[in-house]
Design a protein around this motif. Structure first.
Motif, PDB file in Angstrom:
ATOM      1  N   GLY A 183      10.705  -4.014  -6.202  1.00 23.01           N
ATOM      2  CA  GLY A 183      11.174  -3.113  -7.505  1.00 23.01           C
ATOM      3  C   GLY A 183      12.366  -2.991  -6.846  1.00 23.01           C
ATOM      4  N   TRP A 184      13.161  -3.518  -6.718  1.00 24.52           N
ATOM      5  CA  TRP A 184      14.709  -2.296  -5.287  1.00 24.52           C
ATOM      6  C   TRP A 184      15.417  -3.713  -5.497  1.00 24.52           C
ATOM      7  CZ3 TRP A 184      15.157  -4.745  -0.356  1.00 24.52           C
ATOM      8  CH2 TRP A 184      14.014  -4.785   0.132  1.00 24.52           C
ATOM      9  N   ALA A 204       6.892  -3.235  -2.038  1.00 19.13           N
ATOM     10  CA  ALA A 204       6.102  -2.373  -3.145  1.00 19.13           C
ATOM     11  C   ALA A 204       6.410  -0.721  -3.931  1.00 19.13           C
ATOM     12  CB  ALA A 204       4.888  -2.412  -3.558  1.00 19.13           C
ATOM     13  N   PRO A 205       7.958  -0.088  -4.371  1.00 14.62           N
ATOM     14  CA  PRO A 205       7.876   1.117  -4.291  1.00 14.62           C
ATOM     15  C   PRO A 205       6.954   1.927  -5.082  1.00 14.62           C
ATOM     16  CG  PRO A 205      10.018  -0.422  -5.277  1.00 14.62           C
ATOM     17  CD  PRO A 205       8.540  -1.077  -4.340  1.00 14.62           C
ATOM     18  N   VAL A 245       7.226  -6.390   8.078  1.00 15.17           N
ATOM     19  CA  VAL A 245       7.999  -5.967   7.913  1.00 15.17           C
ATOM     20  C   VAL A 245       8.403  -6.456   6.172  1.00 15.17           C
ATOM     21  CG1 VAL A 245      11.139  -5.409   7.229  1.00 15.17           C
ATOM     22  CG2 VAL A 245       9.899  -5.803   9.371  1.00 15.17           C
ATOM     23  N   SER A 246       7.935  -5.396   4.829  1.00 19.00           N
ATOM     24  CA  SER A 246       7.893  -5.644   3.656  1.00 19.00           C
ATOM     25  C   SER A 246       7.183  -7.090   3.171  1.00 19.00           C
ATOM     26  CB  SER A 246       9.295  -6.069   3.120  1.00 19.00           C
ATOM     27  OG  SER A 246       9.440  -5.951   1.749  1.00 19.00           O
ATOM     28  N   ASN A 247       7.275  -7.607   2.095  1.00 14.11           N
ATOM     29  CA  ASN A 247       6.990  -9.152   1.979  1.00 14.11           C
ATOM     30  C   ASN A 247       7.739  -9.712   1.305  1.00 14.11           C
ATOM     31  OD1 ASN A 247       4.193 -10.402   1.518  1.00 14.11           O
ATOM     32  ND2 ASN A 247       4.969 -10.156  -0.358  1.00 14.11           N
ATOM     33  N   GLU A 248       8.260 -10.857   1.472  1.00 15.89           N
ATOM     34  CA  GLU A 248       8.412 -12.378   1.241  1.00 15.89           C
ATOM     35  C   GLU A 248      10.062 -11.413   0.366  1.00 15.89           C
ATOM     36  OE1 GLU A 248       5.336 -15.461  -0.900  1.00 15.89           O
ATOM     37  OE2 GLU A 248       6.277 -13.790  -1.642  1.00 15.89           O
ATOM     38  N   LEU A 249      10.927 -11.239   1.560  1.00 13.41           N
ATOM     39  CA  LEU A 249      12.342 -10.114   0.613  1.00 13.41           C
ATOM     40  C   LEU A 249      13.116 -11.088  -0.030  1.00 13.41           C
ATOM     41  CD1 LEU A 249      13.137  -8.573   3.777  1.00 13.41           C
ATOM     42  CD2 LEU A 249      12.741  -7.429   1.797  1.00 13.41           C
ATOM     43  N   SER A 251       0.394  -0.989  -0.254  1.00 12.05           N
ATOM     44  CA  SER A 251       0.002  -0.647   0.049  1.00 12.05           C
ATOM     45  C   SER A 251       1.297   1.728  -0.401  1.00 12.05           C
ATOM     46  CB  SER A 251      -1.094  -0.152   1.512  1.00 12.05           C
ATOM     47  OG  SER A 251      -0.367  -0.011   2.292  1.00 12.05           O
ATOM     48  N   TRP A 252       1.722   1.557  -0.394  1.00  9.98           N
ATOM     49  CA  TRP A 252       2.668   2.095  -0.700  1.00  9.98           C
ATOM     50  C   TRP A 252       2.840   3.432  -0.836  1.00  9.98           C
ATOM     51  CZ3 TRP A 252       9.204   2.494  -1.249  1.00  9.98           C
ATOM     52  CH2 TRP A 252       9.335   3.476   0.010  1.00  9.98           C
ATOM     53  N   GLY A 253       2.382   3.220  -2.359  1.00  9.08           N
ATOM     54  CA  GLY A 253       1.776   4.236  -2.852  1.00  9.08           C
ATOM     55  C   GLY A 253       0.654   5.129  -2.969  1.00  9.08           C
TER      56      GLY A 253
END
Length: 699
Positions: free
Chosen positions: A128-129, A99-100, A162-166, A61-63
């Motif tokens: 994507g980072w 998700a940036p 924290v994040s997802n499936e790094l 949901s970052w965007g």
């Protein structure tokens, strides 16, 4: 409500956190941002109906939260957090850094990973980072800081996700910034360039380095890279991703010191490039994603294997199944739907093996996006469906067995060794056969043991093994001197060890140990392998001898080996030989007695019947007993309460899972918490059913 003891070594001793749900956690990923707010009210009503008490929220949901650089819109998340708090549904709030946002990707395209061929990833996917990006780290931590500050005191917040499936889509990047970070990592590891050259054997092909700034990531080349370089790049990647997790975690701990922090592992039927054995000590509770593979006719066997691996990483502490599917996924070539009852069996198998919750991806099935055909709790067809009814029934079952929460799986009598570092070494560089991997033999052994009602721990080679009657080391390609010494001491102390081919081959630098294979275990086993004889696809060998009672079949691999005399005068006995092929008449399986212990070596990949027969002999030799007397094929696991100090006997619960089409007999007595009925010795578990039996004392 059960307290959770943090597993992170850097937290104050005795730090305690409330568990994320009242009872077993049930729920999954919820994406309210995909739906009109009018749907939210219906969702929460259905959640209450199904018994949902735990949701992962905000994962991508970052965007939608930071709509432009430094511009935040919290409205929709505020409203859903309040609604979930009112409904007494706990939230595992995700840092949305998987998700940036598009504005960030377009302003800073340099944050995206770069392939081996030098192509930078375009926008449109996820993760994507690359983890070495200083720009991405700065924006990500600003997002985490803002999120944590806003919801630090919110009553719905139970866990940070924290994040997802790094590493799932960004496990490797070959850009210049990553290259510089790798150089720093290598210098820290080796100290001097001469030490690196020596460890890697870089004289081969003239790959001699005179400074660390000459090192590059293993970008595309017309030939293969040095296996030592590839292995260290895998390790660097794992450390870089872990470093990003740690950076986010420290922001969260600073702002919300009383909220546990985790990230979702991906422990499945393929090892990725992350050393989860190391990662496990950095999370406050171990959380795992697991999805069955539809093409596998015995999906429940791989599920049990993976769940035992997760429990091993967790040190036996309760863990969380933070994602699995209600039915079909969308990313396999052919996405099989689950049969009636399979959803409950899958979920309860994870619970049996130590999970204190089972969450699904996702709550409501998306109508748009790349995962629109991934199953969910509420499918496209709505709540009047098989899936929603089965999840609701699972919720009722979890309430019936809630007294099991917080208990631990009883320590097993037998352990299988698994090491991510060894798995990474095995796939780093060309090997004698593409058909050899770190999981196939281990999984076959686990399946045969499970079919016999034998409970298995899957642990790292550095684990204290003294409590196990038997230990299996299947395809343990890399083995350190310390771990080899530990296995030697284990056998000398009366333990029974079985080692399979292509184990103990290389050092921690992925260099072959000279003197004959399996170098690290050669003296313990009393064998010396001169040469590998891999088999072509479809080819088999026959093995016969005093232990086989008829021919056994092997495939994939064979070896030219001989037994060797040891300084103490002992020698390994040849208990089976190759009966055909190029190695006909030569040793195939050996057994050496060492004090009260034994060390066995198996030089080919035995098929399922032969593996089962070999394990039967080990079970007898080591005095291993099943969890309970039962028909073959009934999956059995026992969870045991942590006994109060001074207590002589702790409560125990026997999970019995029947994956077959017919009833299976079980000899135990107690109360089946699923049905509420007494279970008598000799009664049967119905086809496709699960029994959770609170065992009578001394049952």
């Amino acid at each position: 409500m059960t307290d959770f003891v943090s597993r992170s070594a850097d937290l104050p001793t005795g730090s305690r956190f409330p568990w994320i749900a009242d009872g077993f956690a049930l729920g999954g990923d919820y994406s309210p941002e995909q739906w009109p707010e009018s749907v939210w009210i219906e969702d929460i009503a259905l959640m209450r109906q199904a018994g949902v008490n735990s949701l992962n929220v905000g994962v991508f949901s970052w965007g939608l939260l930071e709509t432009a650089d430094g511009v935040f819109d919290w409205g929709w998340l505020d409203r859903i957090m309040d609604l979930l708090a009112d409904a007494r549904i706990g939230v595992n709030l995700a840092t949305p850094t998987a998700a940036p946002p598009i504005w960030l990707l377009q302003a800073h395209p340099e944050i995206a990973p770069v392939t081996q061929h030098g192509v930078r990833h375009a926008q449109g996917g996820r993760l994507g980072w690359h983890p070495s990006s200083a720009v991405f780290r700065r924006y990500a931590l600003r997002m985490v800081e803002a999120l944590a500050t806003r919801y630090a005191a919110h009553p719905a917040l139970k866990l940070w996700h924290v994040s997802n499936e790094l590493g799932n889509e960004n496990a490797h990047s070959y850009d210049d910034e990553t290259g510089r970070a790798w150089q720093v990592w290598l210098e820290h590891k080796f100290g001097s360039i001469d030490a690196l050259n020596d460890a890697w054997g870089s004289a081969f092909w003239g790959h001699h380095y005179t400074s660390f700034d000459q090192l590059q990531p293993p970008r595309f080349t017309s030939t293969s890279h040095n296996p030592a370089l590839l292995l260290d790049f895998e390790r660097f990647t794992s450390d870089a991703l872990l470093g990003h997790y740690q950076a986010e975690r420290e922001v969260l701990r600073r702002i919300t010191p009383g909220i546990p922090v985790t990230t979702n592992f991906m422990v499945q039927n393929h090892p990725n490039g992350l050393d989860y054995d190391r990662w496990a000590s950095e999370v406050d509770l171990v959380a795992n994603d697991h999805y069955t593979m539809g093409a596998d006719p015995e999906t429940y066997g791989e599920l049990a294997f993976s769940a035992d691996r997760v429990r091993g990483m967790s040190g036996g502490d309760p863990w969380l199944l933070i994602e699995h599917s209600t039915s079909a996924v969308n990313w396999q070539p052919r996405n099989r739907a689950k049969a009636v009852g399979e959803l409950a069996r899958n979920s309860l198998a994870h619970i049996a093996r130590g999970a204190d919750g089972a969450l699904f991806f996702q709550w409501r099935q998306s109508t748009a996006g790349s995962e629109q055909f991934h199953s969910s709790v509420v499918p496209h067809a709505g709540a009047d469906t098989k899936i929603f009814r089965e999840v609701t029934a699972l919720g009722a079952t979890l309430r019936n067995i809630r007294e099991v929460v917080g208990s631990r799986v009883q320590t097993s009598q037998l352990a299988i060794l698994f090491d991510y570092d060894a798995a990474m070494a095995l796939r780093s560089g060309a090997k004698p056969s593409v058909d050899v991997n770190s999981l196939d033999v281990a999984l076959t052994m686990h399946r045969e043991l499970t079919a016999r009602g034998i409970q298995v721990d899957i642990v790292h080679p550095a684990t204290d093994l003294s409590g196990y009657r038997a230990v299996l080391a299947p395809t343990l390609f890399l083995l350190t001197e310390a771990d080899a010494a530990r296995l030697t001491a284990y056998v000398a102390g009366g333990g029974h060890l079985v080692v399979t081919s292509f184990s103990g081959i290389v050092t921690e630098h992925n260099r072959v140990i000279e003197g004959g294979y399996p170098g690290a275990l050669r003296d313990l086993l009393g064998v010396r392998v001169e040469e590998f004889f891999p088999l072509f696809a479809g080819d088999t060998v026959t093995v016969t001898g005093e232990i086989t009672a008829g021919p056994w079949t092997g495939s994939v691999w064979s070896e030219l080996l001989q037994t060797t005399d040891q300084p103490d005068g002992s020698a390994a006995a040849v208990v089976a030989r190759y009966a055909d092929g190029e190695l006909a008449g030569l040793p195939a399986i050996t057994l050496r007695s060492v004090g009260a212990g034994t060390a066995q070596y198996v030089s080919t990949h035995l098929d399922r019947p032969a593996t089962g027969a070999l394990l039967e002999l080990l079970i007898e030799r080591a005095g291993i007993t099943p969890v309970a007397p039962a028909d073959r094929g009934l999956e059995l696991v026992r969870r045991v309460a942590v006994a109060p100090e001074g207590a002589t006997e702790a409560a125990s619960w026997l999970f019995a899972i029947n994956h077959s089409a017919g009833p299976l007999r079980l000899d135990t007595s107690g109360l089946d918490l699923v049905t509420g009925e007494r279970f008598a010795p000799g009664a049967s578990v119905a086809a496709g059913a699960v029994a959770v039996i609170r065992e009578d004392p001394s049952a």
